[in-house]
Scaffold this active site. Sequence first.
Site, short mmCIF file in Angstrom:
data_model
loop_
_atom_site.label_atom_id
_atom_site.label_comp_id
_atom_site.label_asym_id
_atom_site.label_seq_id
_atom_site.Cartn_x
_atom_site.Cartn_y
_atom_site.Cartn_z
N ASP A 1 30.50 -12.98 -60.13
CA ASP A 1 29.38 -13.75 -59.59
C ASP A 1 28.67 -14.46 -60.74
O ASP A 1 28.14 -13.81 -61.64
CB ASP A 1 28.44 -12.78 -58.85
CG ASP A 1 27.18 -13.47 -58.39
OD1 ASP A 1 27.18 -14.71 -58.28
OD2 ASP A 1 26.18 -12.75 -58.14
N ASN B 1 26.05 -16.70 -60.29
CA ASN B 1 24.67 -17.16 -60.03
C ASN B 1 23.74 -16.09 -59.47
O ASN B 1 22.67 -16.39 -58.96
CB ASN B 1 24.69 -18.39 -59.11
CG ASN B 1 25.27 -18.06 -57.74
OD1 ASN B 1 25.69 -16.92 -57.51
ND2 ASN B 1 25.28 -19.02 -56.84
N ASP C 1 23.79 -14.17 -56.84
CA ASP C 1 23.52 -13.96 -55.41
C ASP C 1 24.30 -12.75 -54.84
O ASP C 1 24.27 -12.51 -53.64
CB ASP C 1 23.79 -15.23 -54.58
CG ASP C 1 25.27 -15.61 -54.59
OD1 ASP C 1 26.06 -14.93 -55.27
OD2 ASP C 1 25.62 -16.60 -53.91
N ASP D 1 32.13 -16.14 -57.15
CA ASP D 1 32.20 -17.58 -56.88
C ASP D 1 33.17 -18.27 -57.84
O ASP D 1 33.72 -17.65 -58.75
CB ASP D 1 30.80 -18.21 -56.96
CG ASP D 1 30.05 -17.77 -58.21
OD1 ASP D 1 30.67 -17.75 -59.29
OD2 ASP D 1 28.85 -17.41 -58.11
N ASP E 1 45.29 -20.21 -50.59
CA ASP E 1 45.59 -19.52 -49.34
C ASP E 1 45.56 -20.56 -48.23
O ASP E 1 44.63 -21.37 -48.16
CB ASP E 1 44.52 -18.45 -49.08
CG ASP E 1 45.10 -17.18 -48.51
OD1 ASP E 1 45.84 -17.29 -47.50
OD2 ASP E 1 44.82 -16.09 -49.03
N ASP F 1 48.97 -17.54 -44.78
CA ASP F 1 48.45 -16.41 -44.01
C ASP F 1 49.19 -16.25 -42.68
O ASP F 1 49.36 -17.24 -41.94
CB ASP F 1 46.96 -16.69 -43.74
CG ASP F 1 46.23 -15.49 -43.21
OD1 ASP F 1 46.08 -14.51 -43.95
OD2 ASP F 1 45.80 -15.53 -42.03
N GLU G 1 53.08 -14.97 -45.76
CA GLU G 1 52.71 -13.62 -45.35
C GLU G 1 53.34 -13.40 -43.98
O GLU G 1 52.96 -14.05 -43.01
CB GLU G 1 51.19 -13.47 -45.27
CG GLU G 1 50.80 -12.02 -45.08
CD GLU G 1 49.49 -11.81 -44.37
OE1 GLU G 1 48.90 -10.74 -44.50
OE2 GLU G 1 49.04 -12.73 -43.63
N HIS H 1 44.32 -7.75 -50.95
CA HIS H 1 42.99 -7.55 -50.38
C HIS H 1 43.02 -6.84 -49.03
O HIS H 1 41.98 -6.55 -48.46
CB HIS H 1 42.31 -8.91 -50.23
CG HIS H 1 43.02 -9.79 -49.24
ND1 HIS H 1 44.29 -10.29 -49.48
CD2 HIS H 1 42.68 -10.20 -48.01
CE1 HIS H 1 44.67 -10.99 -48.44
NE2 HIS H 1 43.73 -10.95 -47.53
N ASP H 2 44.22 -6.59 -48.49
CA ASP H 2 44.33 -5.88 -47.21
C ASP H 2 44.83 -4.46 -47.38
O ASP H 2 45.04 -3.75 -46.39
CB ASP H 2 45.34 -6.61 -46.30
CG ASP H 2 44.83 -7.97 -45.85
OD1 ASP H 2 43.61 -8.16 -45.77
OD2 ASP H 2 45.68 -8.85 -45.60
C1 NOJ Z 1 45.99 -11.71 -43.12
C2 NOJ Z 1 44.97 -11.71 -44.20
O1 NOJ Z 1 45.55 -11.26 -45.39
C3 NOJ Z 1 43.83 -10.86 -43.72
O2 NOJ Z 1 42.90 -10.58 -44.74
C4 NOJ Z 1 43.20 -11.56 -42.56
O3 NOJ Z 1 42.21 -10.73 -42.00
C5 NOJ Z 1 44.21 -11.90 -41.48
N1 NOJ Z 1 45.45 -12.39 -42.01
C6 NOJ Z 1 43.68 -12.93 -40.55
O4 NOJ Z 1 43.61 -14.17 -41.21
#
Ligand code: NOJ
Length: 559
Positions: free
Chosen positions: A21, A23, A25, A29, A98, A199, A255, A328-329
């Site tokens: 980050d 700034n 908040d 970013d 993405d 995605d 993905e 991130h999932d």
């Molecule tokens: C896969 C993404 O990696 C995930 O983070 C997202 O919630 C879903 N697709 C919906 O876009």
Amino acid sequence: MEKKWWKESVVYQIYPRSFCDSNGDGIGDLNGIRSKLDYLQNLGINVIWLSPVYKSPNDDNGYDISDYRDIMDDFGTMDDFDALLKEAHEHGIKIVMDLVVNHTSDEHKWFIESRSSKNNSKRDYYIWREPRNGKEPNNWGSCFSGSAWQFDETTGMYYLHCFSKKQPDLNWDNPKVRDEVFDMMTWWCDKGIDGFRMDVISMISKVEGLPDGKVWPGSKYGDLANTTNGPHVHDYLKEMNKRVLSKYDIMTVGECAGVTIGEAKKYASDDQTELNMVFQFEHMGLDYDENGKWTTKRFYLPDLKENLTKWEYELEGKAWNSLYWDNHDQPRIVSRLGDETPQSAKCIATILHMMKGTPYVYQGEELGMTNCRFGKIDNCRDIEVINAYKDIVGSGKRTEDDFMKAVEAKGRDNARTPMQWDSSENAGFTTGKPWIMVNPNYEKINAKAEVDDEDSVYNYYKRLINIRRNSDWSDIIVYGEYELLDPKDENVFVYLRKLNNKTLLVICNVSSKETEYRVPVDFKDEAALLISDNENVKLQKDIKLPPWFAGVWEINLNK
Ligand code: NOJ
């Protein structure tokens, strides 16, 4: 197989909200990312995959896009983006965006128009259906709990949303939708970006008639099999390739939830008519159980080896593989497969980085960042967890305690706690109040401490990346064939890589116990060490492997 720069690359994924980050908040970013380009260059990666930075109301942290040609206010401006792209290139780093085009946000102007009336010119941009017997048009459940259909008062019809109700699915069968998406992609390519991570791209073609899905035991809704790898998905990707991708020297990774090897060979075939590679998910499901992901079950090593090996063998010479543990999932691999020690982080990294395919490192993985003890649901931010909590704990199916244990093992927020830069307040991520809690272990696990420590996880990743990208062994690591040894062994993960007359031997003790191991191939005495986390361990036929030991040698096989 043809040589390509994206086969020889190492990709680093940034989840901008949690990276840095600039700034105060509390939200990461673009300027924060710019300030860390030296750090990334030093690590040795050459591609960044940037999770979505487009304008978004953030129902799903940017995976719900309201304007594809603008930047999210929280993250900065298009000028900041342009500066990031330019500076990244100056650092020898490419940027892959993405691309979230299975759905938009319900606040996208296309959807606002689409929902306004049945006759609107954008009505058919989305998937609208009349009620079936006064209820949802079919039994599909959303990936984020509840029905995949939302009733809309204005026109008395339902729209499809495979994810949250603020993520309506686009209708790819409509050629105008494809035109819009391809125009937008062209616009970004012309800006000079270096590729797309797509995605849930395997979900863009739904089976005609939208037939009910199978209702699995314990579930109220039908599954989404009829949205996945659907009848026209390859036609649409071939069209995308022809109209956009083939015109640029970019990299693409799809993905592909639910992708089988057979499908992957089509998506990522070496003849380059669709995508360069896919993310498959089979290995990520091996520690699920009858509760799906909401379990503390752990991997069983032979299953994991079998699965990763199947992908290596089957794609060999036909399609390109991608390699990842974290994103991130997913929860953090050092907690999921390892024991949260630096040794286990290094061992697990070795397994992946010596395989064939393009490796992906997710922010913080290179530090050995771990899962987080969230304690209570109020500390979680992810819409998937929050909806599942309401569904599962709210209905009394499981206790809060039991469910939270599963969240701490498998929830997506584990990957989304702020990047741990140093031991100062909030891990140096922000001077404000972070949007999600910082993992309390930041005082010990952080970039500042690790960059200067030769023995750190960070420096081990740096070495792994460097031998893949810039060493005498680069060719064999990128292009050599893979061969698994001892598939049934419950502790060690051992494999060979072979190219021309060269052979590499990779030995990883995926266990916190010392393990006696007999190498099942015959090799001559002289072996060159590429990398090891413990150089005192010498390669020999019978070898005592310390806990989480990892070593890679070039050997000469006795024929
Ligand atoms: C896969 C993404 O990696 C995930 O983070 C997202 O919630 C879903 N697709 C919906 O876009």
